[in-house]
Design a protein around this motif. Structure first.
Motif, mmCIF file in Angstrom:
data_model
loop_
_atom_site.group_PDB
_atom_site.id
_atom_site.type_symbol
_atom_site.label_atom_id
_atom_site.label_comp_id
_atom_site.label_asym_id
_atom_site.label_seq_id
_atom_site.Cartn_x
_atom_site.Cartn_y
_atom_site.Cartn_z
ATOM 1 N N SER A 251 95.558 -44.785 -103.275
ATOM 2 C CA SER A 251 95.974 -43.397 -103.476
ATOM 3 C C SER A 251 94.753 -42.490 -103.467
ATOM 4 C CB SER A 251 96.715 -43.248 -104.809
ATOM 5 O OG SER A 251 95.828 -43.483 -105.892
ATOM 6 N N ALA A 252 94.997 -41.208 -103.267
ATOM 7 C CA ALA A 252 93.890 -40.247 -103.245
ATOM 8 C C ALA A 252 93.144 -40.223 -104.575
ATOM 9 C CB ALA A 252 94.425 -38.850 -102.912
ATOM 10 N N ALA A 253 93.854 -40.499 -105.664
ATOM 11 C CA ALA A 253 93.224 -40.472 -106.982
ATOM 12 C C ALA A 253 92.202 -41.581 -107.162
ATOM 13 C CB ALA A 253 94.290 -40.580 -108.069
ATOM 14 N N SER A 254 92.290 -42.626 -106.352
ATOM 15 C CA SER A 254 91.412 -43.782 -106.518
ATOM 16 C C SER A 254 90.192 -43.748 -105.615
ATOM 17 C CB SER A 254 92.203 -45.071 -106.253
ATOM 18 O OG SER A 254 93.230 -45.235 -107.198
ATOM 19 N N VAL A 255 90.068 -42.728 -104.781
ATOM 20 C CA VAL A 255 88.929 -42.660 -103.868
ATOM 21 C C VAL A 255 87.716 -42.122 -104.623
ATOM 22 C CG1 VAL A 255 88.029 -41.645 -101.751
ATOM 23 C CG2 VAL A 255 90.423 -42.328 -101.872
ATOM 24 N N ASN A 256 86.723 -42.970 -104.796
ATOM 25 C CA ASN A 256 85.478 -42.581 -105.448
ATOM 26 C C ASN A 256 84.373 -43.518 -104.955
ATOM 27 O OD1 ASN A 256 85.781 -45.012 -106.932
ATOM 28 N ND2 ASN A 256 86.972 -43.937 -108.494
ATOM 29 N N SER A 281 97.897 -42.235 -99.595
ATOM 30 C CA SER A 281 97.324 -40.891 -99.521
ATOM 31 C C SER A 281 95.810 -40.905 -99.494
ATOM 32 C CB SER A 281 97.816 -40.069 -100.718
ATOM 33 O OG SER A 281 97.475 -40.720 -101.942
ATOM 34 N N GLY A 282 95.187 -41.954 -100.057
ATOM 35 C CA GLY A 282 93.732 -42.035 -100.026
ATOM 36 C C GLY A 282 93.167 -42.348 -98.661
ATOM 37 N N ALA A 283 94.012 -42.864 -97.761
ATOM 38 C CA ALA A 283 93.533 -43.216 -96.431
ATOM 39 C C ALA A 283 93.012 -41.996 -95.682
ATOM 40 C CB ALA A 283 94.654 -43.887 -95.639
ATOM 41 N N ALA A 284 93.584 -40.823 -95.942
ATOM 42 C CA ALA A 284 93.134 -39.600 -95.260
ATOM 43 C C ALA A 284 91.678 -39.291 -95.606
ATOM 44 C CB ALA A 284 94.040 -38.433 -95.645
ATOM 45 N N GLU A 285 91.273 -39.534 -96.848
ATOM 46 C CA GLU A 285 89.891 -39.268 -97.255
ATOM 47 C C GLU A 285 88.919 -40.268 -96.664
ATOM 48 O OE1 GLU A 285 88.576 -37.955 -101.135
ATOM 49 O OE2 GLU A 285 90.656 -37.954 -101.803
ATOM 50 N N LEU A 286 89.418 -41.481 -96.359
ATOM 51 C CA LEU A 286 88.538 -42.559 -95.921
ATOM 52 C C LEU A 286 88.490 -42.705 -94.411
ATOM 53 C CD1 LEU A 286 89.712 -45.089 -98.629
ATOM 54 C CD2 LEU A 286 87.468 -44.009 -98.524
ATOM 55 N N LYS A 287 89.280 -41.893 -93.718
ATOM 56 C CA LYS A 287 89.402 -42.058 -92.263
ATOM 57 C C LYS A 287 88.062 -41.901 -91.557
ATOM 58 C CE LYS A 287 93.173 -40.783 -90.419
ATOM 59 N NZ LYS A 287 94.345 -40.028 -89.895
ATOM 60 N N GLU A 288 87.184 -41.016 -92.046
ATOM 61 C CA GLU A 288 85.917 -40.765 -91.362
ATOM 62 C C GLU A 288 84.898 -41.865 -91.607
ATOM 63 O OE1 GLU A 288 84.478 -36.950 -92.414
ATOM 64 O OE2 GLU A 288 86.145 -35.846 -91.510
ATOM 65 N N HIS A 290 85.866 -45.249 -92.575
ATOM 66 C CA HIS A 290 86.413 -46.582 -92.309
ATOM 67 C C HIS A 290 86.661 -46.727 -90.818
ATOM 68 C CE1 HIS A 290 88.590 -50.274 -92.706
ATOM 69 N NE2 HIS A 290 89.692 -49.757 -92.206
ATOM 70 N N ASN A 291 86.143 -47.799 -90.224
ATOM 71 C CA ASN A 291 86.254 -47.950 -88.776
ATOM 72 C C ASN A 291 87.535 -48.647 -88.328
ATOM 73 O OD1 ASN A 291 85.752 -50.550 -89.587
ATOM 74 N ND2 ASN A 291 83.758 -50.737 -88.570
ATOM 75 N N GLY A 292 88.427 -48.933 -89.273
ATOM 76 C CA GLY A 292 89.699 -49.554 -88.935
ATOM 77 C C GLY A 292 90.842 -48.566 -89.073
ATOM 78 N N PRO A 293 92.067 -49.034 -88.870
ATOM 79 C CA PRO A 293 93.239 -48.150 -88.965
ATOM 80 C C PRO A 293 93.432 -47.583 -90.370
ATOM 81 C CG PRO A 293 93.780 -50.184 -87.793
ATOM 82 C CD PRO A 293 92.432 -50.386 -88.397
ATOM 83 N N CYS A 294 93.790 -46.303 -90.434
ATOM 84 C CA CYS A 294 94.108 -45.626 -91.698
ATOM 85 C C CYS A 294 95.466 -44.952 -91.542
ATOM 86 C CB CYS A 294 93.050 -44.577 -92.040
ATOM 87 S SG CYS A 294 91.402 -45.250 -92.398
ATOM 88 N N PHE A 295 96.385 -45.230 -92.467
ATOM 89 C CA PHE A 295 97.736 -44.687 -92.388
ATOM 90 C C PHE A 295 98.029 -43.903 -93.659
ATOM 91 C CE2 PHE A 295 97.655 -48.855 -90.238
ATOM 92 C CZ PHE A 295 97.878 -48.436 -88.934
ATOM 93 N N ALA A 296 97.917 -42.579 -93.568
ATOM 94 C CA ALA A 296 98.144 -41.742 -94.740
ATOM 95 C C ALA A 296 99.620 -41.657 -95.087
ATOM 96 C CB ALA A 296 97.582 -40.343 -94.505
ATOM 97 N N ARG A 297 100.495 -41.840 -94.083
ATOM 98 C CA ARG A 297 101.937 -41.732 -94.302
ATOM 99 C C ARG A 297 102.616 -43.073 -94.045
ATOM 100 N NH1 ARG A 297 103.481 -36.539 -94.885
ATOM 101 N NH2 ARG A 297 102.013 -34.910 -94.227
ATOM 102 N N LEU A 298 103.635 -43.341 -94.822
ATOM 103 C CA LEU A 298 104.337 -44.613 -94.713
ATOM 104 C C LEU A 298 104.905 -44.823 -93.316
ATOM 105 C CD1 LEU A 298 105.475 -47.168 -96.033
ATOM 106 C CD2 LEU A 298 107.426 -45.815 -96.813
ATOM 107 N N GLN A 299 105.448 -43.773 -92.719
ATOM 108 C CA GLN A 299 106.049 -43.918 -91.395
ATOM 109 C C GLN A 299 105.005 -44.302 -90.351
ATOM 110 O OE1 GLN A 299 109.147 -44.165 -90.680
ATOM 111 N NE2 GLN A 299 109.858 -43.633 -92.719
#
Length: 314
Positions: A251-256, A281-288, A290-299
């Motif tokens: 989650s976004a709250a856990s990105v630190n 939701s934390g995947a959006a912050e890590l997209k830049e 992390h060199n692998g797939p990031c999915f901010a939304r479940l779909q």
């Protein structure tokens, strides 16, 4: 020394004009707590008038209201008080608003909420199981379990549910999710195999179990060691139980800083044949970073699963 701030603010909301007593009255946050947050988290940082009294801006008060909403939804002060406005906005999007509630919500959702309001836990258990049997696991998760969990999160803002009722309801949801998992047929041998896990301290087992059910429903062979397995258990498991993907829910709250280091550690430790997917939701912050797939939304995640093939592990 003159402590008066002589700089002109760029926006009227940035004008330091409200004493700490007004901030306390408007936000419900005590003067003592405001001072403690200033020392510990670096927010709010007031300016001082000529007499040395603290003065706060309207923008700071609005940000404190946002912080109050997040605290009421269960986030810890260390996650939100010192967070920048962009992160607060992302976290706030995780809290469903009554104004955005689906007017065509599943009929069982209102029945389940009435059972909670009446503290009819026996009735809630019966309703959850009955709806699961009638609708099937996928529909049940998307249309009843997840919206009910979100509505319970909203209730923390106005304390409309006793704490023990929310805890009992969460356990009933976990219980029914296990029943749902047992109803889904085993995945074929050549299916996508995913080790599903979350970060240490994430504390969102219900969301992770719901993701597990949806992946199982898509024909994924899900390996699950519990929500937050230690790394020393994950690596031996991967040696004996080969998977295509390690999926880390965050989650976004856990990105630190600690979580970023933990992600780098697991990325460096897993075999190169295994892809690391980040979801939540934390995947959006890590997209830049992390060199692998990031999915901010479940779909997005479910779509990637549907289109997966052995020749495309990234």
């Amino acid at each position: 020394m003159d402590k008066t701030n002589t700089q002109q603010p760029e926006h009227p909301d940035d004008t330091p004009q409200f004493p700490i007593s007004v901030v306390e009255q408007e936000t419900g946050i005590s003067k003592e707590l405001l001072r403690m947050w200033e020392r510990r988290y670096g927010f709010p940082v007031p300016t001082r008038d000529a007499a040395g009294n603290r003065l706060y801006s309207r923008r700071q008060i609005l940000r404190l209201h946002d912080i109050n909403r997040l605290l009421g939804a269960g986030y810890r002060p260390g996650f939100v008080v010192g967070a920048d406005p962009q992160r607060l906005e992302r976290l706030l999007r995780e809290i469903p608003s009554p104004a955005t509630a689906n007017p065509r919500a599943h009929p069982a959702l209102d029945k389940a909420w009435r059972a909670l309001a009446e503290i009819d836990l026996r009735g809630l258990r019966h309703l959850l199981r009955q709806d699961l049997a009638r609708e099937g696991a996928q529909y049940w998760v998307m249309e009843l379990a997840a919206p009910l969990l979100h509505r319970m999160a909203r209730s923390r803002l106005d304390e409309s549910l006793p704490t023990f009722v929310e805890r009992a309801a969460q356990e009933l949801l976990l219980e029914t999710l296990e029943l749902a998992a047992a109803q889904i047929p085993p995945a074929p041998e050549d299916s996508l195999r995913i080790l599903l896990m979350s970060l240490p301290g994430e504390g969102r087992p219900l969301e992770l179990q719901m993701t597990r059910i949806l992946l199982l429903g898509k024909g994924v062979d899900v390996l699950f060691l519990g929500p937050e397995p230690p790394l020393e258990d994950v690596l031996p498991c991967l040696q004996h139980c080969p998977v295509h993907v390690v999926q880390l829910a965050i989650s976004a709250a856990s990105v630190n800083g600690d979580s970023r280091q933990w992600i780098r550690q697991i990325q460096d430790s897993i075999p190169p044949s295994i892809s690391l997917w980040l979801s939540g939701s934390g995947a959006a912050e890590l997209k830049e970073t992390h060199n692998g797939p990031c999915f901010a939304r479940l779909q997005e995640l479910l779509s990637a699963v549907e289109h997966w093939n052995p020749g495309n592990l990234g």
